[in-house]
Design an enzyme around this catalytic site. Structure first.
Site, PDB file in Angstrom:
ATOM      1  N   PHE A 118     -11.271  50.352 -19.201  1.00 41.25           N
ATOM      2  CA  PHE A 118     -10.212  50.155 -18.215  1.00 41.25           C
ATOM      3  C   PHE A 118      -9.268  51.359 -18.204  1.00 41.25           C
ATOM      4  CE2 PHE A 118     -11.718  45.986 -19.496  1.00 41.25           C
ATOM      5  CZ  PHE A 118     -11.995  45.421 -18.255  1.00 41.25           C
ATOM      6  N   ILE A 134      -0.473  22.690 -33.378  1.00 38.31           N
ATOM      7  CA  ILE A 134       0.723  22.979 -34.190  1.00 38.31           C
ATOM      8  C   ILE A 134       2.008  22.520 -33.519  1.00 38.31           C
ATOM      9  CG2 ILE A 134      -0.458  24.959 -35.200  1.00 38.31           C
ATOM     10  CD1 ILE A 134       1.709  26.677 -33.644  1.00 38.31           C
ATOM     11  N   ILE A 138      -8.990  35.996 -37.565  1.00 42.61           N
ATOM     12  CA  ILE A 138      -8.190  36.480 -38.698  1.00 42.61           C
ATOM     13  C   ILE A 138      -7.887  35.342 -39.662  1.00 42.61           C
ATOM     14  CG2 ILE A 138      -6.018  37.570 -39.361  1.00 42.61           C
ATOM     15  CD1 ILE A 138      -6.032  38.886 -36.536  1.00 42.61           C
ATOM     16  N   ASP A 175      -1.256  47.524 -20.080  1.00 40.45           N
ATOM     17  CA  ASP A 175      -1.909  48.297 -21.138  1.00 40.45           C
ATOM     18  C   ASP A 175      -1.152  49.593 -21.402  1.00 40.45           C
ATOM     19  OD1 ASP A 175      -3.988  46.995 -22.289  1.00 40.45           O
ATOM     20  OD2 ASP A 175      -5.559  47.884 -21.060  1.00 40.45           O
ATOM     21  N   ASN A 219       2.216  27.789 -25.456  1.00 37.32           N
ATOM     22  CA  ASN A 219       1.464  27.783 -26.710  1.00 37.32           C
ATOM     23  C   ASN A 219       2.152  28.605 -27.787  1.00 37.32           C
ATOM     24  OD1 ASN A 219      -0.749  27.034 -28.333  1.00 37.32           O
ATOM     25  ND2 ASN A 219      -1.745  28.992 -27.945  1.00 37.32           N
ATOM     26  N   HIS A 229     -12.224  42.066 -26.855  1.00 38.59           N
ATOM     27  CA  HIS A 229     -11.930  43.166 -27.764  1.00 38.59           C
ATOM     28  C   HIS A 229     -13.012  44.237 -27.681  1.00 38.59           C
ATOM     29  CE1 HIS A 229      -9.229  40.368 -30.380  1.00 38.59           C
ATOM     30  NE2 HIS A 229      -8.695  40.671 -29.215  1.00 38.59           N
ATOM     31  N   LEU A 230     -12.587  45.473 -27.828  1.00 35.66           N
ATOM     32  CA  LEU A 230     -13.470  46.607 -27.579  1.00 35.66           C
ATOM     33  C   LEU A 230     -14.679  46.649 -28.508  1.00 35.66           C
ATOM     34  CD1 LEU A 230     -14.133  49.294 -26.169  1.00 35.66           C
ATOM     35  CD2 LEU A 230     -12.630  50.417 -27.854  1.00 35.66           C
ATOM     36  N   TYR A 240       2.419  38.205 -23.205  1.00 37.65           N
ATOM     37  CA  TYR A 240       1.978  38.040 -24.595  1.00 37.65           C
ATOM     38  C   TYR A 240       2.974  38.677 -25.555  1.00 37.65           C
ATOM     39  CZ  TYR A 240      -0.585  39.046 -28.891  1.00 37.65           C
ATOM     40  OH  TYR A 240      -0.949  39.167 -30.210  1.00 37.65           O
ATOM     41  N   ALA A 244     -17.184  47.919 -20.067  1.00 37.78           N
ATOM     42  CA  ALA A 244     -16.113  48.237 -19.124  1.00 37.78           C
ATOM     43  C   ALA A 244     -14.993  48.960 -19.865  1.00 37.78           C
ATOM     44  CB  ALA A 244     -15.588  46.965 -18.470  1.00 37.78           C
TER      45      ALA A 244
END
Length: 328
Positions: free
Chosen positions: A207, A51, A11, A285, A91, A188-189, A140, A205
């Site tokens: 999930f 950073i 991005i 998920d 991080n 990523h899908l 996350y 895969a």
């Protein structure tokens, strides 16, 4: 000058190109742990570094006239965050703590922060808006929410002006074909579907196929990376003239697609058939994440331009021309 942290990532590199195309001066800091030097437009000033390196930040803020910081630098894989939580807190949270401390010390008071729909956790309504209660279910999402709260505290006490953008699923690539999405490993899908259809993997895969959704697979809201960049440009303009500060905005298309539907659309576009292997659900998920992006439309005039087909076509162009990503 605009400081773009993580500007060698997927991005961030698209944001750097668009900023330069619109006449902004751009400085990029990236440690290249997941980013790619070749993705950074040569017109930008590039500094390799972390950073959380306070000495580096002091030098940058002293040497350059930084007006706004765009913060894309983060670890961002849900599954990895569950297995390596401390790395994510280090991080995402600790490094941003050091960044904010040096920014305030040097009177750099404007930041656009890349956050995530993972701050919401399990959706309790059909569309998630900015008033939906945050309740992340993985490290996350929790790390991003902590940073949001740190930034807001600095806004209230130190005058740090901010706009926080909560991304839903980002897809697609610049239509020039020069930059695109390349992660190692790729989780990523959409990239994984195209890489499979190019023969780079034996199967896709999926999930979980027992969620309470239309076809049993997870439903997500997808947004073209260039629409996301446009949201950053509008946020930048709002911060520069202080017309909108201290705001959180969702960035999505207000429409969800299941994993099965995305695979079918990729098959139709490429005229290739995918091999699908269903695996156990991944911990953390949510079954359904779809944005209400009404607020940023009303306040900043942001309207997504690109359809799911645009996302898939631009991504397919990138992967077909660069099957090994930036390793060509």
């Amino acid at each position: 000058m605009i400081l773009v942290l993580g500007g060698a990532g997927y991005i961030g590199s698209h944001a750097v190109k668009e900023l330069l195309d619109r006449g902004y001066h751009v400085l990029v800091i990236d440690n290249l742990s997941t980013g790619h030097r070749h993705s950074v437009d040569m017109r930008a000033v590039f500094v390799e570094g972390n950073i959380g390196d306070c000495m580096l930040l002091e030098r940058i803020f002293t040497q350059y006239n930084i007006e706004v910081v765009m913060h894309f630098a983060a670890s961002c894989l849900v599954g990895e965050s569950i297995s390596k939580p401390l790395e994510y807190y280090e991080n995402n949270v600790i490094n941003t703590f050091h960044l904010l401390k040096v920014m305030i010390k040097n009177n750099i008071k404007k930041i656009i922060f890349s956050s995530t729909c993972a701050t919401y956790g399990l959706a309790e309504t059909e569309f998630l808006n900015e008033e939906s209660p945050p309740s992340p279910i993985n490290p996350y999402g929790r790390s991003k929410l902590i940073v949001e709260q740190m930034i807001d505290d600095c806004f209230k006490v130190c005058g740090l002006e901010y706009i926080i953008l909560r991304y839903f699923n980002v897809a697609g690539a610049d239509f020039s074909g020069r930059i695109g999405e390349h992660h190692d490993p790729e989780t990523h899908l959409i990239p994984n579907i195209f890489l499979h259809l190019l023969g780079k993997s034996k199967h896709i895969a999926v999930f979980g196929n027992d969620f309470r959704t239309v076809d049993g697979t997870c439903i997500r809201d997808y947004i073209h990376v260039l629409d996301l960049v446009e949201a950053h440009i509008l946020s930048l303009q709002a911060l520069l003239n202080s017309s909108s500060v201290g705001k959180v905005y969702n960035i999505g298309n207000n429409k969800g697609y299941s994993v099965k539907q995305i695979i079918e659309e990729c098959e139709r576009l490429t005229n290739k058939k995918a091999t699908i292997v269903y695996e156990e659900r991944r911990e953390g998920d949510p079954p359904y994440l779809v944005a209400s992006a009404k607020k940023i439309g009303e306040e900043l005039g942001w309207v997504p331009k690109y359809s799911l087909e645009d996302m898939l076509r631009s991504a397919w162009q990138w992967h077909r021309n660069n099957p090994d990503g930036y390793n060509n």
